[in-house]
Design a protein around this motif. Sequence first.
Motif, PDB file in Angstrom:
ATOM      1  N   HIS A   1      36.269  39.425  36.054  1.00 18.47           N
ATOM      2  CA  HIS A   1      36.056  40.821  36.429  1.00 18.47           C
ATOM      3  C   HIS A   1      36.933  41.152  37.631  1.00 18.47           C
ATOM      4  N   LEU A   2      37.185  42.421  37.813  1.00 20.07           N
ATOM      5  CA  LEU A   2      38.028  42.896  38.910  1.00 20.07           C
ATOM      6  C   LEU A   2      37.162  43.347  40.066  1.00 20.07           C
ATOM      7  N   HIS A   3      37.409  42.762  41.245  1.00 19.30           N
ATOM      8  CA  HIS A   3      36.727  43.175  42.472  1.00 19.30           C
ATOM      9  C   HIS A   3      37.578  44.279  43.087  1.00 19.30           C
ATOM     10  N   THR A   4      37.131  45.517  42.936  1.00 15.61           N
ATOM     11  CA  THR A   4      37.959  46.670  43.305  1.00 15.61           C
ATOM     12  C   THR A   4      38.270  46.737  44.798  1.00 15.61           C
TER      13      THR A   4
ATOM     14  N   SER B   1      40.990  44.184  45.169  1.00  9.18           N
ATOM     15  CA  SER B   1      41.979  44.176  44.077  1.00  9.18           C
ATOM     16  C   SER B   1      42.258  42.752  43.606  1.00  9.18           C
ATOM     17  N   THR B   2      41.188  41.954  43.548  1.00 10.25           N
ATOM     18  CA  THR B   2      41.305  40.552  43.150  1.00 10.25           C
ATOM     19  C   THR B   2      40.462  40.300  41.907  1.00 10.25           C
ATOM     20  N   ILE B   3      40.996  39.484  40.995  1.00  8.50           N
ATOM     21  CA  ILE B   3      40.271  39.112  39.788  1.00  8.50           C
ATOM     22  C   ILE B   3      39.415  37.888  40.097  1.00  8.50           C
ATOM     23  N   HIS B   4      38.119  37.968  39.744  1.00 10.08           N
ATOM     24  CA  HIS B   4      37.188  36.876  39.995  1.00 10.08           C
ATOM     25  C   HIS B   4      36.635  36.342  38.674  1.00 10.08           C
ATOM     26  N   ALA B   5      36.220  35.094  38.693  1.00  6.07           N
ATOM     27  CA  ALA B   5      35.599  34.494  37.519  1.00  6.07           C
ATOM     28  C   ALA B   5      34.181  35.021  37.342  1.00  6.07           C
ATOM     29  N   SER B   6      33.800  35.284  36.101  1.00  7.71           N
ATOM     30  CA  SER B   6      32.430  35.690  35.776  1.00  7.71           C
ATOM     31  C   SER B   6      31.650  34.551  35.129  1.00  7.71           C
ATOM     32  N   LEU B   7      32.379  33.541  34.630  1.00 10.82           N
ATOM     33  CA  LEU B   7      31.762  32.398  33.968  1.00 10.82           C
ATOM     34  C   LEU B   7      32.260  31.108  34.600  1.00 10.82           C
ATOM     35  N   ALA B   8      31.544  30.027  34.351  1.00  9.03           N
ATOM     36  CA  ALA B   8      32.029  28.701  34.725  1.00  9.03           C
ATOM     37  C   ALA B   8      32.833  28.144  33.559  1.00  9.03           C
TER      38      ALA B   8
END
Length: 227
Positions: free
Chosen positions: A26-29, A32-39
């Motif tokens: 998902h995008l942390h607005t 402006s960084t993309i983060h993991a939503s799953l392991a």
Amino acid sequence: MSLPHLAYPGLPLGPSSLYIPGPGTHLHTASSTIHASLAGQPILTTPPSKDSKPTISIPRLLPSPTHTPVLSEKVSNVNTLPSVGSVVLGRVTRVRGRGVEVGIAVVYPVGVDWGALAGEGGTVGGGQEGGCVCADEWAAVIRKEDVRATEKEKVVTAEGFRVGDVVRGVVISLGDQSNYYLSTARNELGVIMAKSEAGHTMHPISWNEFRDPVTGLTEGRKVAKPF
């Protein structure tokens, strides 16, 4: 920049200026960084044209037919069983007065060398490369008396953990039929990733505090010592 071999929910993967968020991310607005939503193991999909950006995605278990097949010993359809002495990563799912409920997502082998895994440039969540992602989360509990090694009678669980925190703990007992028992009563164990009430990813400033880099406010946690 290279992607980590193994990601856990909330881990930053890369800037949106270089990548497109795909399934499992998902995008942390705010940053402006993309983060993991799953392991799991992040996969980089090559763009169809030179004008497009590559896509970062994390398969729920093994890569699906829509992804390039990747063989990995880190992600499997077989659940890895934690054992006494295993260091684990998990997400806090509930905070009670007598204990903290955790869903175990990653299990490391007993006796793992954290210094070797983290390296000289280790991070707060360093050492993911040696762990195995569980197909399903294992239920665990950090009892009030197992939160820290000293002044156990003064522990207030709500001051050390919040729902959604990513925690590094060690399995001290196989527990009952419902839960494993974890401990964070060592310097390197505790919360490794937390978000503030404002929704920002915080950084540790002491053994019992995280700070929101946007608002400057601090929140109490049982902080795992960074590598």
